[in-house]
Design a protein around this motif. Structure first.
Motif, PDB file in Angstrom:
ATOM      1  N   GLU A  38     -12.684  -1.160  -4.717  1.00 14.38           N
ATOM      2  CA  GLU A  38     -12.363   0.217  -4.332  1.00 14.38           C
ATOM      3  C   GLU A  38     -11.129   0.214  -3.433  1.00 14.38           C
ATOM      4  OE1 GLU A  38     -15.848   2.991  -3.426  1.00 14.38           O
ATOM      5  OE2 GLU A  38     -16.681   1.023  -2.933  1.00 14.38           O
ATOM      6  N   PHE A  39     -10.209   1.085  -3.749  1.00 11.32           N
ATOM      7  CA  PHE A  39      -9.021   1.258  -2.910  1.00 11.32           C
ATOM      8  C   PHE A  39      -8.726   2.748  -2.802  1.00 11.32           C
ATOM      9  CE2 PHE A  39      -4.438   1.905  -2.478  1.00 11.32           C
ATOM     10  CZ  PHE A  39      -4.181   1.183  -1.317  1.00 11.32           C
ATOM     11  N   GLN A  40      -8.623   3.231  -1.585  1.00 11.82           N
ATOM     12  CA  GLN A  40      -8.281   4.645  -1.372  1.00 11.82           C
ATOM     13  C   GLN A  40      -7.218   4.746  -0.284  1.00 11.82           C
ATOM     14  OE1 GLN A  40     -11.363   7.801  -1.217  1.00 11.82           O
ATOM     15  NE2 GLN A  40     -10.451   8.407   0.734  1.00 11.82           N
ATOM     16  N   VAL A  93      -5.012   3.545   4.750  1.00 13.59           N
ATOM     17  CA  VAL A  93      -5.852   2.964   3.709  1.00 13.59           C
ATOM     18  C   VAL A  93      -7.272   3.267   4.139  1.00 13.59           C
ATOM     19  CG1 VAL A  93      -6.642   0.826   2.624  1.00 13.59           C
ATOM     20  CG2 VAL A  93      -4.217   1.201   3.006  1.00 13.59           C
ATOM     21  N   ASP A  94      -7.857   4.276   3.541  1.00  9.81           N
ATOM     22  CA  ASP A  94      -9.189   4.713   3.958  1.00  9.81           C
ATOM     23  C   ASP A  94     -10.257   3.685   3.603  1.00  9.81           C
ATOM     24  OD1 ASP A  94      -8.029   7.212   4.704  1.00  9.81           O
ATOM     25  OD2 ASP A  94      -8.026   7.757   2.582  1.00  9.81           O
ATOM     26  N   LYS A  95     -10.037   2.955   2.528  1.00  7.11           N
ATOM     27  CA  LYS A  95     -10.993   1.912   2.138  1.00  7.11           C
ATOM     28  C   LYS A  95     -10.331   0.919   1.200  1.00  7.11           C
ATOM     29  CE  LYS A  95     -15.473   2.553   1.051  1.00  7.11           C
ATOM     30  NZ  LYS A  95     -16.699   2.895   0.266  1.00  7.11           N
ATOM     31  N   LEU A  96     -10.509  -0.353   1.505  1.00  9.06           N
ATOM     32  CA  LEU A  96     -10.214  -1.442   0.587  1.00  9.06           C
ATOM     33  C   LEU A  96     -11.438  -2.336   0.608  1.00  9.06           C
ATOM     34  CD1 LEU A  96      -8.517  -3.155  -1.280  1.00  9.06           C
ATOM     35  CD2 LEU A  96      -7.418  -4.173   0.726  1.00  9.06           C
ATOM     36  N   TYR A 131      -7.339   1.091   7.635  1.00 11.26           N
ATOM     37  CA  TYR A 131      -6.444   1.298   8.765  1.00 11.26           C
ATOM     38  C   TYR A 131      -5.763   2.654   8.619  1.00 11.26           C
ATOM     39  CZ  TYR A 131      -2.398   0.155   5.826  1.00 11.26           C
ATOM     40  OH  TYR A 131      -1.444   0.144   4.842  1.00 11.26           O
ATOM     41  N   ALA A 132      -5.248   3.163   9.721  1.00 13.50           N
ATOM     42  CA  ALA A 132      -4.498   4.425   9.736  1.00 13.50           C
ATOM     43  C   ALA A 132      -3.400   4.323  10.778  1.00 13.50           C
ATOM     44  CB  ALA A 132      -5.417   5.604  10.042  1.00 13.50           C
TER      45      ALA A 132
END
Length: 469
Positions: free
Chosen positions: A293-295, A353-356, A369-370
């Motif tokens: 998952e990547f968002q 990157v909300d989710k990796l 990270y943000a």
């Protein structure tokens, strides 16, 4: 006799009405066509419709010309490029019964003609398409629907053979470009590599690619709110690297993009999910990565400022310099682009990157990270020399990670030859213990976690000041 006269009068009346409607429709389509071209050239400055010719008739018209695409660099010797000209010919049958195939304002059949500098096989491929392979139906309300059929192909490249079956796609929307939608399906595309030094035994296959999307709103179509998605059943790759067989398969690929607007501020999000299998060496154990998952998100982009950046970037693409010379001074253009991008900062944009996340050997790891720099003002960006200091002062970085402890041993085992596996695992565990002792990571059952916060010059790692201050 009277009945015959009435019937004749009705025929004349209906015929005259039909001819009038056809003439009226022809004028409307011509006006809409011109407006569409003007809007295209406005939004994409590196495109120009040139050599336009129009042959208007009562029941049909023909529009032809070329689309001139920017400045295409010359690949040989670094010489200055020249624009690429792609020819087109649109045969338009006017309503209200265009071609007597149904009710509507028009039916348009389009053909594309590639220039001589395009490789001959590709030119022959497009030249072999039938007029009805690109067909657009236009309604009286200003709506349209285009159906595209690309015939099957088998294209020879220096490194191998590229082939695909028949492809179908559709597009729809409004002639004033206020809304558009698209969808399509490519059953398969395959590349069979030749056995040479550049692509020894390389084979690639993409199976069942489907795409769709829609957007609406005013302004540039790049910045209009909407969504788009793509799904691929699987990607397969077989090859050879340094004498080792390599195989990879990525499946269940889903890609989704969303663009929303809150007044002048844009928010974009992209999401990718997939599974993957990688094997290096015919006898090696495959590496299986599940539920990838990547968002990624970008928030609070100021639309009007971003439009200026896009306009400047695209305008440069249309400029050809003199032979052997760049079209513009690259250093000056770079500084100008940075200045324009800096004008986004007062709106506190954030990239994250909300989710990796992925699962490996039954264990799942995640990180995110943000980054943002809130609090900057228009006055702050007026002095480029002081802007870097302001950015560092206002920088906010948040990062989180949660990784399985078991990955340390698994990756150590795979990191080289079997004889040194035990030593590599021991070294990795020693480094992990050192990181835990320093407070960089925290043991949480079968996982290690780490949390970093950088805010206004202060650094916190796992809620404690970095360096113990």
């Amino acid at each position: 006799m009277k009945k015959a006269a009435v019937a004749a009068a009705l025929v004349v009346l209906v015929g005259g009405a039909y001819l009038g409607a056809t003439a009226y429709t022809g004028h409307r389509i011509a006006a809409a066509y011109d407006a569409r071209v003007a809007k295209l050239e406005q939004q994409l400055p590196f495109l120009r419709v040139v050599d336009r010719q129009t042959d208007k008739g009562l029941f049909s018209s023909t529009y032809s010309g070329s689309v001139r695409i920017g400045c295409v660099p010359d690949a040989a010797g670094g010489k200055a490029g020249k624009p690429l000209l792609i020819g087109f010919r649109d045969q338009v049958r006017h309503g209200p019964l265009p071609g007597f195939a149904g009710f509507g304002a028009a039916v348009i059949e389009s053909q594309i003609v590639l220039p001589d500098e395009v490789p001959e096989p590709l030119r022959k491929y497009l030249a072999g398409m039938k007029p009805q392979d690109i067909r657009t139906a236009v309604g009286y309300g200003g709506d349209y629907k285009t159906a595209l059929r690309l015939p099957a192909g088998d294209y020879a490249l220096p490194a191998g053979q590229l082939s695909w079956p028949e492809v179908h796609a559709t597009g729809s929307g409004r002639l004033d470009a206020s809304a558009s939608a698209f969808e399509g399906h490519l059953p398969e595309i395959a590349f069979r590599g030749t056995d040479n030094a550049d692509a020894k035994g390389l084979n690639f296959k993409l199976v069942n690619l489907r795409w769709q999307g829609a957007n609406k709103g005013e302004g540039n179509f790049w910045l209009r709110p909407g969504t788009s998605s793509m799904e691929i059943e699987r990607l397969e790759l077989l090859g050879d690297s340094g004498g080792k067989a390599i195989s990879a398969q990525v499946g269940k690929i889903k890609y989704l993009t969303e663009l929303g607007a809150d007044k002048d501020l844009l928010n974009a999000k992209a999401t990718i999910t997939a599974d993957a299998t990688l094997q290096i060496g015919a006898d090696a154990k495959p590496i299986q990565l599940d539920n990838i998952e990547f968002q990624e998100s970008i928030k609070r982009l100021h639309g009007p400022t971003l439009q200026k950046v896009l306009d400047a970037s695209m305008a440069e693409l249309s400029t050809c310099g003199a032979g052997g010379e760049p079209a513009v001074d690259s250093a000056a253009r770079g500084q100008e682009m940075l200045r324009m991008l800096a004008q986004l900062l007062p709106y506190a944009p954030e990239i994250s990157v909300d989710k990796l996340a992925l699962s490996y050997e039954g264990q799942r790891g995640e990180l995110s990270y943000a980054v943002s720099a809130p609090g900057l003002t228009a006055k702050d960006i007026e002095a480029p020399g002081a802007l870097q200091g302001k950015l560092q002062q206002n920088l906010v970085l948040r990062a989180d990670a949660k990784l399985p402890v078991a990955w340390v041993e698994q990756l150590g085992t795979r990191g080289g030859d079997a004889a040194g596996a035990a030593q590599r695992v021991a070294q990795a565990n020693t480094m992990l213990d050192l990181a835990i002792g320093k407070g960089f990571v925290v043991r949480d059952g079968d996982h290690v976690t780490s949390k970093v916060l950088v805010e206004r010059g202060a650094i916190l790692i796992n809620d404690k000041p970095f360096g113990g201050r």
